[in-house]
Design a protein around this motif. Structure first.
Motif: not given
Length: 421
Positions: A160-166
């Motif tokens: 599971l990839w989770v996008s966290l841009d901060g």
């Protein structure tokens, strides 16, 4: 002493002087009798390229809908309809995949939020039942409830990839409009607890964090890595931002890198430097030496940024849109605008077939599509990124060498600037 694996892979030479690879290596690379592969000569070795015949990874876009409105999103630069992959299209995909042996890795992602598709868990479960090599999914984490986490684990998801841009609420919400960082982090803690509870000491799916770096959030990277590890992440994918809008063009962190020669001059051998500490004393000279139009290595690794190869063709992948359109890569799934060196350029999509009209195998082994992959593997395109001096780079239909669509010389992915899981 160097670490030696318990079961090192060893190739042998037969009586006719032919190199015999271990069966698992041949299988992983799709090497069959009569297959031709490219060999890249390196300093003390040769590198075997993946043959263009092997389908090793399929990117699937279950939906182009999303629950967020992010500054970085391609939706800010397109005028395409949004929708969900139908049951009929997904059934065609499953049927098409069954013709491949071994089955490829599957990544549910694309340019929408996969968890917004009402049947996404069933899609994962059916891919597991089919026997996919690995199943991955990338999400923004907002819809990752405890119930959804349980169902994804039970369905057989591998990563599971989770996008966290901060990692600070202000920087995170500044990019991902309409999202709340505390809720996403709470969802990730819940996911980690669910996989420990259901899977014991060897929790699956693995957790990965995807981070899109830009001026407004790069300071968060060290904290994001630390918090990601605390949440149980064992994979990290760091990419630059694709400037789909003029606003995002001012956020890029690679302007100087765009001016790097895309290949070393014929009269220059690669510059090889010994191990050195990167300090205030060495940083500027190393930058000037390695990134100043030389292909260079530091501690044995290429750090020049000069790649000129397609990560999607090298990975043996194809991208499937929610409508069933097959494209060679993520960059060509949807027509859109983007900015290169502050100039807007139009990238038109390239569709090589549709699953509702023909089988996946027929698409993959189509003569024209195979010729395209071969051309991309050789990267037979003008160096538009380094040049950027003519209007031909304002689109992907032609360059100064050819007008055989699509042209990939200005592709940010091919220069290692953009990366996806």
């Amino acid at each position: 002493m160097p670490l030696i694996p318990d079961n090192p892979l060893i190739a042998t030479v037969d009586a006719d002087g032919r190199l015999v690879l271990p069966a698992e290596v041949a299988t992983r690379l799709g090497l069959r009798p009569g297959t031709s592969v490219l060999l890249d000569q390196e300093q003390n070795s040769y590198r075997v390229r993946r043959p263009i015949e092997q389908l090793a990874k399929v990117y699937i876009e279950p939906t182009s809908r999303c629950n967020l409105t992010c500054r970085t999103c391609i939706r800010n630069a397109w005028e395409e309809p949004q929708g969900d992959m139908t049951e009929a299209t997904f059934a065609h995909l499953l049927e098409g995949l069954s013709a491949f042996d071994p089955l490829p890795t599957i990544l549910f992602g694309g340019f929408g939020e996969p968890l917004a598709h009402p049947s996404i868990v069933e899609m994962v479960a059916r891919m597991r039942w089919l026997g996919a090599a690995k199943i991955e999914l990338i999400t923004n984490g907002c819809l990752l409830s405890e119930e959804t986490s349980c169902r994804l684990v039970e369905a057989g998801l591998d990563v599971l990839w989770v996008s966290l841009d901060g990692i600070r609420p202000d920087s995170y919400n500044d990019v991902r409009l309409g999202a709340m960082l505390p809720q996403v982090l709470e969802n990730l803690r819940g996911f980690s607890e669910v996989r420990r509870r259901l899977c014991g000491t060897s929790p699956l799916p693995e957790l990965g964090i995807a981070f899109v770096a830009m001026k407004r959030n790069i300071a968060d990277l060290p904290s994001l890595l630390r918090i990601g590890r605390d949440l149980g992440a064992c994979r990290f994918n760091i990419s630059n931002v694709i400037p789909y809008t003029e606003d995002m063009a001012s956020e890029i962190l690679y302007q100087d890198s765009l001016e790097i020669a895309p290949f070393p001059a014929l009269w220059h051998r690669p510059l090889r430097l010994p191990p050195m500490d990167v300090t205030d004393t060495t940083r500027r000279p190393l930058w000037a030496a390695i990134y100043g139009r030389h292909q260079g290595t530091l501690i044995g690794a290429d750090v020049s940024g000069i790649t000129r190869c397609c990560p999607f063709v090298e990975a043996g992948s194809v991208s499937i849109s929610w409508q069933g359109n097959a494209s060679p890569c993520q960059a060509l799934v949807h027509a859109h605008d983007e900015f290169l060196s502050q100039r807007k350029r139009r990238v038109d999509r390239h569709v090589v077939g549709n699953l509702n009209d023909q089988g996946l195998a027929n698409i993959w082994f189509d003569r024209d599509y195979m010729a395209f992959r071969s051309r991309v593997q050789n990267f037979d395109f003008a160096p538009c990124i380094a040049c950027g001096g003519c209007t031909m780079s304002d689109g992907n239909h032609e360059d100064c060498e050819d007008d055989l669509f699509p042209r990939c010389g200005a592709c940010l992915w091919s220069h290692g600037l953009i990366r996806c899981p």
